[in-house]
Motif scaffolding. Structure first.
Motif, mmCIF file in Angstrom:
data_model
loop_
_atom_site.group_PDB
_atom_site.id
_atom_site.type_symbol
_atom_site.label_atom_id
_atom_site.label_comp_id
_atom_site.label_asym_id
_atom_site.label_seq_id
_atom_site.Cartn_x
_atom_site.Cartn_y
_atom_site.Cartn_z
ATOM 1 N N PRO A 1 0.814 -1.223 0.000
ATOM 2 C CA PRO A 1 0.000 0.000 0.000
ATOM 3 C C PRO A 1 0.843 1.267 0.000
ATOM 4 C CG PRO A 1 0.042 -0.959 2.192
ATOM 5 C CD PRO A 1 0.779 -1.923 1.301
ATOM 6 N N ALA B 1 8.388 4.399 1.770
ATOM 7 C CA ALA B 1 8.549 4.198 0.332
ATOM 8 C C ALA B 1 9.420 5.287 -0.272
ATOM 9 C CB ALA B 1 7.185 4.184 -0.350
ATOM 10 N N MET C 1 6.996 -3.744 -4.499
ATOM 11 C CA MET C 1 7.128 -3.319 -3.113
ATOM 12 C C MET C 1 7.905 -2.015 -3.021
ATOM 13 S SD MET C 1 5.565 -5.902 -1.722
ATOM 14 C CE MET C 1 5.974 -5.802 0.013
ATOM 15 N N GLY C 2 7.442 -1.151 -2.122
ATOM 16 C CA GLY C 2 7.992 0.197 -2.032
ATOM 17 C C GLY C 2 9.362 0.290 -1.392
ATOM 18 N N CYS C 3 9.724 -0.697 -0.573
ATOM 19 C CA CYS C 3 11.033 -0.603 0.086
ATOM 20 C C CYS C 3 11.546 -2.006 0.397
ATOM 21 C CB CYS C 3 10.934 0.245 1.356
ATOM 22 S SG CYS C 3 10.206 -0.631 2.743
HETATM 23 FE FE1 SF4 Z 1 5.919 0.600 3.391
HETATM 24 FE FE2 SF4 Z 1 7.987 -0.790 2.458
HETATM 25 FE FE3 SF4 Z 1 5.808 -2.086 3.363
HETATM 26 FE FE4 SF4 Z 1 5.672 -0.738 1.080
HETATM 27 S S1 SF4 Z 1 6.992 -2.532 1.505
HETATM 28 S S2 SF4 Z 1 4.190 -0.619 2.759
HETATM 29 S S3 SF4 Z 1 7.003 0.976 1.471
HETATM 30 S S4 SF4 Z 1 7.227 -0.840 4.563
#
Ligand code: SF4
Length: 367
Positions: free
Chosen positions: A276, A281, A308-310
């Motif tokens: 999300p 991110a 995935m953002g991070c």
């Molecule tokens: Fe936040 Fe990273 Fe989880 Fe994405 S993958 S929701 S950016 S912690």
């Protein structure tokens, strides 16, 4: 999942009588099918066939066309002959169009015998003609067109009223020894609709066509349909579905297929596992997920793609997926089967994922 292991489902299908809509079986022995309805003028054969071709390409199993006039009835033979998927003619009141649709080679007719009986009692002849041609029927009870008698008895279109109407309509065919029909009891309120189908499912072994009627524009209609169908399909109730949206019919098909895939009632194809996004991110996750989804639309092999953002959950999700990206510092780590295969700048993430997806699909045998 493991090759050869069927994906788990929430409940076994409710046992039903089996019918056929042309080549598509409808009932507990067959997969739940997805239907839609054309929005073109049926009498305009070419435009209608064009829309049916688009629906077929989107994965629609069965298509319904409205037949409110003689010109529409006259178009049915060509439409039935040239459609790649079974065609259902949707008819209200006029028995002559029912006979025309059966003669035209339509796979099925949606008609309520109660209406026919009111104006011109030809239910017996319809049952005979349908039997002779191998045509099946859908009895479509709808809150908006409920019998006056039942509205008076129940005060409004309650689940009990819808079911009483459906059982009565069914009896009008059954008394002539005709059983090749499915039933729908549609309402615009998912709670009333779900209850109506639950009651109907207890009452007989008819195959059931699920629909939330007048569900609304795409967003609301998608959620109403997914919620209601989910509640029923998770109990094994429902043999064919139609998502009604105030949106192009191809959208209805996409939503219908996605509902079935979500419940493992149809093998999953492309699945985007995207986060999300949150304060961690470092890339635009929404844009990335949208672009990857658009770039991979139409993939016919099962593929899980993690966006995935991070790097917090990225590597974990990417490991479970066939392909993934975990982003950070304006770069994307590209994972294939859980291994980082390369790191690319943010601007190259989408094209790299699509490239890798195509390569994996080829290995999996996509033509
Ligand atoms: Fe936040 Fe990273 Fe989880 Fe994405 S993958 S929701 S950016 S912690």
């Amino acid at each position: 999942g493991m090759p050869g292991t069927p994906a788990p489902v929430l409940a076994p299908r409710r046992k039903t009588h089996q019918i056929h809509v042309g080549k598509v079986g409808v009932g507990s022995d067959y997969p739940v099918s997805v239907q839609s309805m054309t929005t073109t003028l049926t009498a305009d054969v070419n435009t209608t066939l064009q829309q049916i071709a688009e629906l077929t390409a989107a994965g629609c199993d069965i298509v319904r066309v409205a037949c409110p006039s003689q010109d529409d009835a006259d178009a049915l033979p060509q439409i039935a002959q040239h459609s790649q998927i079974p065609v259902i003619a949707d008819i209200h009141f006029q028995p002559k169009y029912v006979f025309a649709a059966i003669e035209a080679g339509c796979a099925a007719v949606r008609v309520n015998p109660g209406n026919i009986r009111k104006f011109d009692d030809q239910v017996k002849e319809i049952a005979q003609a349908a039997k002779d041609h191998g045509t099946s029927i859908r009895i479509g009870v709808n809150a908006g067109s409920l019998d006056k008698r039942l509205l008076e008895k129940y005060g409004k279109a309650t689940p009990e009223a819808l079911v009483e109407s459906a059982a009565w309509e069914a009896s009008l065919f059954e008394e002539h020894g005709f059983h090749d029909f499915k039933i729908s009891v549609k309402h615009n309120d998912p709670v009333v609709m779900v209850r109506a189908y639950e009651l109907l499912a207890e009452r007989g072994d008819w195959p059931l066509h699920l629909g939330v009627t007048e569900a609304g524009p795409a967003f609301q209609g998608t959620i109403k349909s997914a919620t209601a169908f989910g509640a029923l399909l998770s109990q094994g109730i429902g043999d064919t579905i139609r998502v009604s949206l105030s949106a192009p019919p191809v959208e209805e098909v996409k939503v219908g297929i996605q509902i079935l895939q979500s419940l493992n009632l149809r093998p999953r194809k492309l699945e985007i596992v995207s986060c999300p996004s949150c304060g961690r991110a470092q890339v635009d996750v929404y844009k990335l997920a949208d672009e990857v989804t658009a770039g991979l639309e139409g993939m016919t092999v099962p593929l899980r793609v993690a966006v995935m953002g991070c790097v917090v959950n990225g590597p974990g999700e990417a490991r479970e997926a066939d392909l993934g990206v975990a982003s950070g510092n304006g770069k994307g780590q590209i994972f294939v089967k859980g291994e980082v295969v390369k790191t690319v700048p943010e601007s190259a993430i989408v094209e790299t994922l699509i490239e890798e997806a195509m390569r994996i699909a080829e290995e999996m045998g996509e033509p």
